[in-house]
Design an enzyme around this catalytic site. Structure first.
Site, PDB file in Angstrom:
ATOM      1  N   GLN A 100       2.275  -4.393   6.423  1.00 27.24           N
ATOM      2  CA  GLN A 100       1.412  -3.543   5.597  1.00 27.24           C
ATOM      3  C   GLN A 100       0.712  -2.441   6.388  1.00 27.24           C
ATOM      4  O   GLN A 100       0.475  -1.355   5.879  1.00 27.24           O
ATOM      5  CB  GLN A 100       0.381  -4.435   4.916  1.00 27.24           C
ATOM      6  N   GLU A 101       0.385  -2.755   7.656  1.00 24.58           N
ATOM      7  CA  GLU A 101      -0.418  -1.791   8.421  1.00 24.58           C
ATOM      8  C   GLU A 101      -0.026  -1.788   9.893  1.00 24.58           C
ATOM      9  O   GLU A 101       0.067  -2.846  10.511  1.00 24.58           O
ATOM     10  CB  GLU A 101      -1.909  -2.172   8.314  1.00 24.58           C
TER      11      GLU A 101
ATOM     12  N   LYS B 175     -12.263  -2.273  10.411  1.00 30.20           N
ATOM     13  CA  LYS B 175     -10.977  -1.799   9.908  1.00 30.20           C
ATOM     14  C   LYS B 175     -11.278  -0.965   8.677  1.00 30.20           C
ATOM     15  O   LYS B 175     -11.711  -1.489   7.656  1.00 30.20           O
ATOM     16  CB  LYS B 175     -10.115  -3.006   9.550  1.00 30.20           C
TER      17      LYS B 175
ATOM     18  N   ASP C  78      -1.371  -5.476  10.602  1.00 30.86           N
ATOM     19  CA  ASP C  78      -1.626  -6.441   9.527  1.00 30.86           C
ATOM     20  C   ASP C  78      -0.288  -6.715   8.858  1.00 30.86           C
ATOM     21  O   ASP C  78       0.231  -5.856   8.148  1.00 30.86           O
ATOM     22  CB  ASP C  78      -2.636  -5.877   8.520  1.00 30.86           C
TER      23      ASP C  78
ATOM     24  N   GLU D 185      -4.354   3.976   2.246  1.00 30.75           N
ATOM     25  CA  GLU D 185      -5.442   3.970   3.227  1.00 30.75           C
ATOM     26  C   GLU D 185      -5.415   5.191   4.126  1.00 30.75           C
ATOM     27  O   GLU D 185      -5.995   5.207   5.211  1.00 30.75           O
ATOM     28  CB  GLU D 185      -5.400   2.672   4.037  1.00 30.75           C
TER      29      GLU D 185
ATOM     30  N   HIS E  75     -12.743  -2.729   5.076  1.00 35.62           N
ATOM     31  CA  HIS E  75     -12.692  -2.069   3.766  1.00 35.62           C
ATOM     32  C   HIS E  75     -11.669  -2.780   2.876  1.00 35.62           C
ATOM     33  O   HIS E  75     -11.069  -3.771   3.285  1.00 35.62           O
ATOM     34  CB  HIS E  75     -12.273  -0.610   3.966  1.00 35.62           C
ATOM     35  N   ARG E  76     -11.413  -2.253   1.678  1.00 32.81           N
ATOM     36  CA  ARG E  76     -10.276  -2.653   0.846  1.00 32.81           C
ATOM     37  C   ARG E  76      -9.369  -1.437   0.679  1.00 32.81           C
ATOM     38  O   ARG E  76      -9.794  -0.303   0.921  1.00 32.81           O
ATOM     39  CB  ARG E  76     -10.734  -3.136  -0.543  1.00 32.81           C
ATOM     40  N   SER E  77      -8.167  -1.675   0.199  1.00 33.05           N
ATOM     41  CA  SER E  77      -7.265  -0.529   0.029  1.00 33.05           C
ATOM     42  C   SER E  77      -7.760   0.407  -1.079  1.00 33.05           C
ATOM     43  O   SER E  77      -7.535   1.614  -1.034  1.00 33.05           O
ATOM     44  CB  SER E  77      -5.840  -0.999  -0.236  1.00 33.05           C
TER      45      SER E  77
ATOM     46  N   HIS F 139       0.817  -1.222   0.000  1.00 31.25           N
ATOM     47  CA  HIS F 139       0.000   0.000   0.000  1.00 31.25           C
ATOM     48  C   HIS F 139       0.850   1.270   0.000  1.00 31.25           C
ATOM     49  O   HIS F 139       0.328   2.366  -0.103  1.00 31.25           O
ATOM     50  CB  HIS F 139      -0.924   0.037   1.218  1.00 31.25           C
TER      51      HIS F 139
ATOM     52  N   LYS G 109     -14.449  -9.254   4.358  1.00 29.60           N
ATOM     53  CA  LYS G 109     -14.474  -8.308   3.242  1.00 29.60           C
ATOM     54  C   LYS G 109     -15.491  -8.817   2.231  1.00 29.60           C
ATOM     55  O   LYS G 109     -15.239  -9.841   1.567  1.00 29.60           O
ATOM     56  CB  LYS G 109     -13.099  -8.253   2.576  1.00 29.60           C
TER      57      LYS G 109
ATOM     58  N   ASP H 179      -7.111 -12.999   7.145  1.00 32.96           N
ATOM     59  CA  ASP H 179      -7.669 -12.176   6.059  1.00 32.96           C
ATOM     60  C   ASP H 179      -7.445 -12.926   4.748  1.00 32.96           C
ATOM     61  O   ASP H 179      -8.323 -13.670   4.292  1.00 32.96           O
ATOM     62  CB  ASP H 179      -6.998 -10.800   6.063  1.00 32.96           C
TER      63      ASP H 179
HETATM   64  P1  PGA Z   1      -6.177  -4.962   0.367  1.00 31.94           P
HETATM   65  O1  PGA Z   1      -5.541  -4.747   1.802  1.00 31.94           O
HETATM   66  O2  PGA Z   1      -7.508  -4.334   0.348  1.00 31.94           O
HETATM   67  O3  PGA Z   1      -5.168  -4.298  -0.538  1.00 31.94           O
HETATM   68  O4  PGA Z   1      -6.216  -6.458   0.156  1.00 31.94           O
HETATM   69  C1  PGA Z   1      -6.272  -4.758   2.982  1.00 31.94           C
HETATM   70  C2  PGA Z   1      -5.804  -5.837   3.912  1.00 31.94           C
HETATM   71  O5  PGA Z   1      -4.899  -6.634   3.574  1.00 31.94           O
HETATM   72  O6  PGA Z   1      -6.347  -5.959   5.000  1.00 31.94           O
HETATM   73 ZN    ZN Z   2      -5.060  -7.875   5.509  1.00 37.24          ZN
END
Ligand code: PGA
Ligand code: ZN
Length: 420
Positions: free
Chosen positions: A168-169, A394, A246, A209, A371-373, A160, A343, A318
């Site tokens: 990632q987060e 989230k 994450d 995000e 959500h999604r990115s 991201h 999701k 996820d």
């Molecule tokens: P993505 O990332 O929407 O790019 O898959 C969100 C996540 O991994 O939680």
């Molecule tokens: Zn994830």
């Protein structure tokens, strides 16, 4: 239900928060009630997700969704027009049957989900109810409605943010009693964090995000910064505001050597050594949630880690579960996790999404609606989180309207519940 028959379905190509095409769909009922949905799109998608239909070719670099739009306006519209919108399962199963594939590759999950969500939204308008209430009526959720704990992604990394950070987060989880206070706490920390970064000479531009994306030394520096920002904003780390991450480790897993490659830090981990690092994080920081600590097909490592990792954190699947009941059931049976990220576009319809939620809840798993990115102004996930009384939502950082729209919707729901 009188007046709730679907009289028209009309889809269109629009843009998501990354400037890529996505599907919008308007469903109108015989009463005149009408609503429009927009579907989101991921970047670090799991390999087991259903298929998002893209056109290929030159338009939008191959990312156009005109085929999915056409599928809605022709095949799906013909099959679903006339159906009672209060029969959400009937609508969704009709589309699933029409598609006929395991991964919705014929019609496209983006086409199916757009109709599924718009039908639910139009029904809520027809019923003159807020969406969360209408969803409760449709799906009969067993638990009382409640407002979720937001997990706010204030430091973005991985896919991201051009790998500024290996995970990632890095998220903050305000634990205040009501939503208005949680949103306020999150936003205050976000602004203090911005000042901290600026004073240390880091850029304060944001990732997909809405969180900051500085190139930090390692994940520990990210957690340290968050703890510092929480304190400086006048909150107690852990008690008032906890942390979450994450790892999105499927992005770092190499099948050939079965190891996890933290490329930014230039480190390589076996699953066992990676677990040790996670346990050290837990010791040093109030880390209450770890998502995708291991790869989407690395079942053995999930099972190996759960007993120790779950002592202090929710262990969330996820990319591992992809909102898929079959994978979730295996995870429950094999004791591989204790929470699921939900999701809707990973599975492609509201009915299947709710199946995953209720299966998880019955097994005592925590539920995190996500959500999604790549997002849009559609706020359905906020209503869904309240309707099913998910433990967490989230939905990104405290900037960018595609993220903040969901927090703003939760604030409105708090008032609708008579609590604001
Ligand atoms: P993505 O990332 O929407 O790019 O898959 C969100 C996540 O991994 O939680
Ligand atoms: Zn994830």
């Amino acid at each position: 239900m009188i007046g709730a028959r679907i009289s028209s379905i009309r889809a269109r190509e629009v843009l998501d928060s990354r400037g890529n095409p996505t599907v919008a769909c308007r469903v109108t009922l015989s009463s005149g009630a009408s609503a429009e949905s927009m579907v989101p799109s991921g970047a670090s998608t799991g390999v087991h997700e259903v298929l998002e239909l893209r056109d290929g070719g030159k338009r939008y670099g191959g990312k156009g969704v005109l085929k999915a739009v056409k599928n809605v306006n022709t095949t799906i519209a013909r099959a679903v027009r006339g159906t009672d919108a209060s029969k959400q399962q009937k609508i969704d199963y009709a589309m699933i049957a029409l598609d006929g594939t395991e991964n919705k590759s014929k019609l496209g999950a983006n086409a199916v989900l757009a109709v599924s969500l718009a039908a639910a939204q139009a029904l809520a308008i027809h019923r003159r109810m807020p969406l969360w209430k209408s969803l409760r009526k449709t799906f009969n959720f067993p638990k009382a409605a409640s407002l979720p704990m937001p997990t706010m992604n204030v430091l973005n990394g991985g896919a991201h943010a051009n790998w500024s950070l290996d995970v990632q987060e890095c998220m903050i989880v305000p634990r205040q009693r009501n939503m208005a206070e949680r949103v306020r706490a999150g936003a205050e920390v976000f602004h203090v964090l911005k000042a901290l970064l600026k004073n240390s000479g880091y850029p304060t531009t944001v990732g997909d995000e809405g969180g900051f994306a500085p190139k930090l030394k390692n994940v520990e520096e990210a957690f340290m910064l968050l703890v510092k920002a929480i304190r400086k904003a006048g909150y107690r780390p852990g008690t008032d505001i906890a942390l979450a991450t994450d790892v999105a480790s499927s992005e770092m897993y190499d099948k050939r050597d079965k190891k996890y490659h933290f490329k930014t830090e230039n480190k390589v981990y076996s699953a066992k050594r990676l677990l040790q690092r996670y346990l050290e994080w837990q010791k040093a920081y109030p880390l209450i949630l770890i998502e995708d600590p291991f790869g989407e097909d690395d079942w053995d490592s999930w099972k190996m880690a759960l007993p120790s990792l779950s002592k202090k954190s929710l262990v969330v699947g996820d990319d591992f579960f992809v909102t898929n009941v079959k994978r979730l059931k295996r995870g429950i049976q094999e004791k591989a996790a204790n929470a699921i990220l939900i999701k809707p576009n990973q599975i492609g319809s509201l009915t299947e999404t709710v199946d995953a939620i209720t299966t998880a809840q019955k097994a005592g798993f925590a539920v995190i609606i996500s959500h999604r990115s790549g997002e849009t102004e559609d706020t359905t996930i906020a209503d869904l989180a309240v309707a099913c009384s998910a433990e967490h939502i989230k939905t990104g950082s405290l900037s960018r309207s595609d993220r903040v729209a969901k927090y703003n919707r939760l604030l409105a729901i708090e008032q609708e519940m008579g609590r604001g």
